[in-house]
Scaffold this motif. Structure first.
Motif, PDB file in Angstrom:
ATOM      1  N   GLU A  14      19.404  11.047  -2.248  1.00  0.00           N
ATOM      2  CA  GLU A  14      18.753  11.872  -2.965  1.00  0.00           C
ATOM      3  C   GLU A  14      20.307  13.130  -2.346  1.00  0.00           C
ATOM      4  OE1 GLU A  14      16.651   9.948  -2.507  1.00  0.00           O
ATOM      5  OE2 GLU A  14      16.327   9.586  -4.134  1.00  0.00           O
ATOM      6  N   GLN A  15      20.294  13.368  -1.199  1.00  0.00           N
ATOM      7  CA  GLN A  15      21.042  13.899  -0.350  1.00  0.00           C
ATOM      8  C   GLN A  15      22.516  14.199  -1.101  1.00  0.00           C
ATOM      9  OE1 GLN A  15      19.639  13.044   3.840  1.00  0.00           O
ATOM     10  NE2 GLN A  15      18.751  15.390   3.807  1.00  0.00           N
ATOM     11  N   LEU A  16      22.644  13.015  -0.834  1.00  0.00           N
ATOM     12  CA  LEU A  16      23.784  12.177  -1.293  1.00  0.00           C
ATOM     13  C   LEU A  16      24.047  12.416  -2.628  1.00  0.00           C
ATOM     14  CD1 LEU A  16      26.134  11.215   0.177  1.00  0.00           C
ATOM     15  CD2 LEU A  16      25.797   9.001  -0.604  1.00  0.00           C
ATOM     16  N   ARG A  17      23.030  12.553  -3.711  1.00  0.00           N
ATOM     17  CA  ARG A  17      23.386  13.435  -4.581  1.00  0.00           C
ATOM     18  C   ARG A  17      23.384  14.294  -5.214  1.00  0.00           C
ATOM     19  NH1 ARG A  17      20.706   9.786  -9.295  1.00  0.00           N
ATOM     20  NH2 ARG A  17      19.811  11.293 -10.394  1.00  0.00           N
ATOM     21  N   ASP A  18      22.926  15.442  -4.808  1.00  0.00           N
ATOM     22  CA  ASP A  18      22.807  16.907  -4.438  1.00  0.00           C
ATOM     23  C   ASP A  18      24.108  16.888  -4.233  1.00  0.00           C
ATOM     24  OD1 ASP A  18      20.265  16.674  -5.243  1.00  0.00           O
ATOM     25  OD2 ASP A  18      19.109  17.154  -2.852  1.00  0.00           O
ATOM     26  N   PHE A  20      26.733  16.091  -4.379  1.00  0.00           N
ATOM     27  CA  PHE A  20      27.754  15.821  -5.063  1.00  0.00           C
ATOM     28  C   PHE A  20      27.455  17.209  -6.096  1.00  0.00           C
ATOM     29  CE2 PHE A  20      28.120  12.161  -3.794  1.00  0.00           C
ATOM     30  CZ  PHE A  20      30.607  11.889  -3.831  1.00  0.00           C
ATOM     31  N   VAL A  21      26.292  17.225  -6.326  1.00  0.00           N
ATOM     32  CA  VAL A  21      25.991  18.069  -7.953  1.00  0.00           C
ATOM     33  C   VAL A  21      26.499  19.264  -7.142  1.00  0.00           C
ATOM     34  CG1 VAL A  21      24.307  19.534  -9.259  1.00  0.00           C
ATOM     35  CG2 VAL A  21      24.520  16.597  -8.638  1.00  0.00           C
ATOM     36  N   ALA A  22      26.222  20.174  -6.468  1.00  0.00           N
ATOM     37  CA  ALA A  22      26.889  21.389  -5.706  1.00  0.00           C
ATOM     38  C   ALA A  22      28.515  21.226  -5.456  1.00  0.00           C
ATOM     39  CB  ALA A  22      25.950  21.250  -4.096  1.00  0.00           C
ATOM     40  N   ASN A  23      28.912  20.181  -5.677  1.00  0.00           N
ATOM     41  CA  ASN A  23      30.332  20.316  -5.323  1.00  0.00           C
ATOM     42  C   ASN A  23      31.068  19.981  -6.943  1.00  0.00           C
ATOM     43  OD1 ASN A  23      31.772  20.321  -2.887  1.00  0.00           O
ATOM     44  ND2 ASN A  23      29.874  19.893  -2.443  1.00  0.00           N
ATOM     45  N   GLY A  24      30.393  19.766  -8.299  1.00  0.00           N
ATOM     46  CA  GLY A  24      30.797  19.960  -9.103  1.00  0.00           C
ATOM     47  C   GLY A  24      30.800  18.661 -10.316  1.00  0.00           C
ATOM     48  N   ASP A  25      30.200  17.382  -9.391  1.00  0.00           N
ATOM     49  CA  ASP A  25      30.207  16.634  -9.713  1.00  0.00           C
ATOM     50  C   ASP A  25      28.900  15.743 -10.122  1.00  0.00           C
ATOM     51  OD1 ASP A  25      31.720  13.666  -9.850  1.00  0.00           O
ATOM     52  OD2 ASP A  25      32.783  13.329  -8.109  1.00  0.00           O
ATOM     53  N   LYS A  26      28.714  14.744 -10.198  1.00  0.00           N
ATOM     54  CA  LYS A  26      28.129  13.644 -11.292  1.00  0.00           C
ATOM     55  C   LYS A  26      27.294  13.553 -10.260  1.00  0.00           C
ATOM     56  CE  LYS A  26      29.167  13.690 -15.944  1.00  0.00           C
ATOM     57  NZ  LYS A  26      30.750  13.403 -15.838  1.00  0.00           N
ATOM     58  N   ARG A  29      27.229   9.957  -8.812  1.00  0.00           N
ATOM     59  CA  ARG A  29      28.728   9.427  -7.916  1.00  0.00           C
ATOM     60  C   ARG A  29      28.035   9.683  -6.529  1.00  0.00           C
ATOM     61  NH1 ARG A  29      32.702   8.697 -10.596  1.00  0.00           N
ATOM     62  NH2 ARG A  29      32.674  10.829 -11.659  1.00  0.00           N
ATOM     63  N   GLY A  30      26.695  10.156  -6.255  1.00  0.00           N
ATOM     64  CA  GLY A  30      26.224  10.090  -5.352  1.00  0.00           C
ATOM     65  C   GLY A  30      25.359   8.300  -5.251  1.00  0.00           C
ATOM     66  N   ASN A  31      25.110   8.436  -6.678  1.00  0.00           N
ATOM     67  CA  ASN A  31      24.490   6.675  -6.406  1.00  0.00           C
ATOM     68  C   ASN A  31      25.456   5.537  -6.293  1.00  0.00           C
ATOM     69  OD1 ASN A  31      22.037   8.265  -8.037  1.00  0.00           O
ATOM     70  ND2 ASN A  31      21.990   6.549  -8.974  1.00  0.00           N
ATOM     71  N   GLN A  32      27.167   5.749  -6.395  1.00  0.00           N
ATOM     72  CA  GLN A  32      28.193   4.680  -6.346  1.00  0.00           C
ATOM     73  C   GLN A  32      28.363   4.856  -4.807  1.00  0.00           C
ATOM     74  OE1 GLN A  32      30.919   6.761  -8.444  1.00  0.00           O
ATOM     75  NE2 GLN A  32      31.510   4.436  -9.466  1.00  0.00           N
ATOM     76  N   VAL A  33      28.455   6.410  -4.459  1.00  0.00           N
ATOM     77  CA  VAL A  33      29.050   5.877  -2.486  1.00  0.00           C
ATOM     78  C   VAL A  33      27.678   5.530  -1.983  1.00  0.00           C
ATOM     79  CG1 VAL A  33      29.337   7.865  -0.854  1.00  0.00           C
ATOM     80  CG2 VAL A  33      30.178   8.012  -3.143  1.00  0.00           C
TER      81      VAL A  33
END
Ligand code: SAH
Length: 351
Positions: A14-18, A20-26, A29-33
């Protein structure tokens, strides 16, 4: 001033997803990484080939991956492999791959050194430097899984926390590592194939039971008589067998999982009839099995394996009382990879 970069694997999905969102991405992308970090065992951001180069650079600017490095692999004549594992701060631990006909077992470390003082164990002579992080424990398992696939054409089947350190003194990180190892997003291994071995810390055994863990528990008993046990494992003076017994009864009541007792028989220490009788009595408190472990000599002669007749007497007494007992032969002795022999002998650096 440059601030130290954070280890990306300390982040939850969840933190990784957040991030990416905070950095203007989807968020996706967090799931992928996350998948790269945990199921695909990426050592660097450049490994993440389906992630755009600019994104990888952005990750590189913000984070590090503190992956372990297997510095040295030693192979025993019996197929056992010992890895010297270098951590990001230069410290070294050891982990072992133990192959049999039907299974491959990983024996992993939970701490750098150990703070306990079992007189018969080589790791006890190393000062405890620090706890391992969840990802450092996970990486040891992933490395052995890869070696098992490479050398034996099969995945790792079992894990024992019987390397360096006392797992229950690094409780949270061990639990987090096991969560990751058993999660489908990690290695997807069954908790039934994982055994945590403890020197016997009653409070922490109760905590395991309260936390409803699904893995197996082994206790390094070595004697069911307080005076003998605290002579060979001095720390246990603070944890009398009555407390250990109570914690194991609690464990069994909650988990219904049989306990394994690990037990080495030494000449002149626990080779008398009273020792055998005490063990038989102790084994009646909760359903259990006994592994009689062969002693692996460490440098001095204070401890010597008892005579085979004594081991036989133990087995007979246990079997007469319907207690499952097995003699466990040592593996990897010639490369100092057997129980109690892990001491970074081949490493000047580290501990
Ligand atoms: N700290 C944990 C796990 C590490 S030791 C524990 O105490 O259980 C793993 C097992 O090896 C323990 O049962 C330990 O008592 C045993 N052991 C330690 N030194 C040994 C030696 N020299 N020979 C045989 N077994 C040993």
């Amino acid at each position: 001033m440059q601030t130290e970069k954070k280890d990306i694997r300390a982040l939850t999905k969840e933190q990784l997803r957040d991030f990416f969102v905070a950095n203007g991405d989807k968020a996706f992308r967090g799931n992928q990484v996350y998948e790269w970090l945990w199921s695909k065992n990426a050592h660097s951001f450049d490994d993440m080939t389906n992630v755009a180069k600019s994104t990888r650079q952005m990750l590189e600017d913000n984070f590090v991956i503190n992956h372990i490095h297997v510095d040295q692999m030693q192979q025993s004549s019996d197929g056992t492999v010992k890895n010297a594992v270098r951590l990001h701060d230069g410290l070294v631990v050891e982990s072992v791959l133990i192959p049999t006909e039907t299974r491959t077992t990983a024996c992993v470390s939970s701490q750098v050194g150990c703070s306990l003082d079992c007189n018969f164990c080589a790791t006890a002579r190393l000062k405890r430097m620090r706890n391992l992080n969840p990802d450092e424990i996970f990486d040891q398992v992933a490395a052995i899984d890869a070696e098992s696939r490479f050398y034996h054409n099969r995945p790792l089947s079992n894990i024992v926390f019987m390397g360096m350190g006392e797992p229950l003194m690094n409780y949270n990180n061990v639990i987090k590592a096991i969560d990751k190892i058993t999660s489908p997003e990690g290695l997807g291994m069954s908790p039934k194939r994982i055994t945590v071995s403890t020197s016997g810390l009653p409070k922490m055994i109760k905590k395991l039971a309260d936390d409803d863990v699904r893995f197996k528990l082994a206790v390094s008993l070595h004697s069911a008589i307080d005076e003998v046990r605290s002579r060979i494992m001095p720390f246990s003076e603070n944890f009398p067998l009555a407390d250990l017994r109570e914690s194991l009864e609690y464990w069994y009541k909650k988990t219904k999982s049989r306990v394994t007792y690990e037990y080495v028989v030494w000449k002149g220490i626990n080779d008398r009839k009273v020792d055998i009788d005490a063990l038989v009595k102790f084994c009646k408190y909760v359903p259990c099995k006994v592994n009689l472990i062969e002693y692996n000599p460490i440098d001095d002669g204070e401890f010597q394996q008892a005579d085979p007749e004594v081991i036989d007497a133990y087995i007979k007494a246990l079997e007469r009382n319907d207690i499952v007992a097995k003699v466990r032969r040592s593996r990897g002795k010639d490369i100092d990879a057997a129980c109690g022999q892990l001491a970074n002998k081949n490493e000047a650096a580290g501990v």
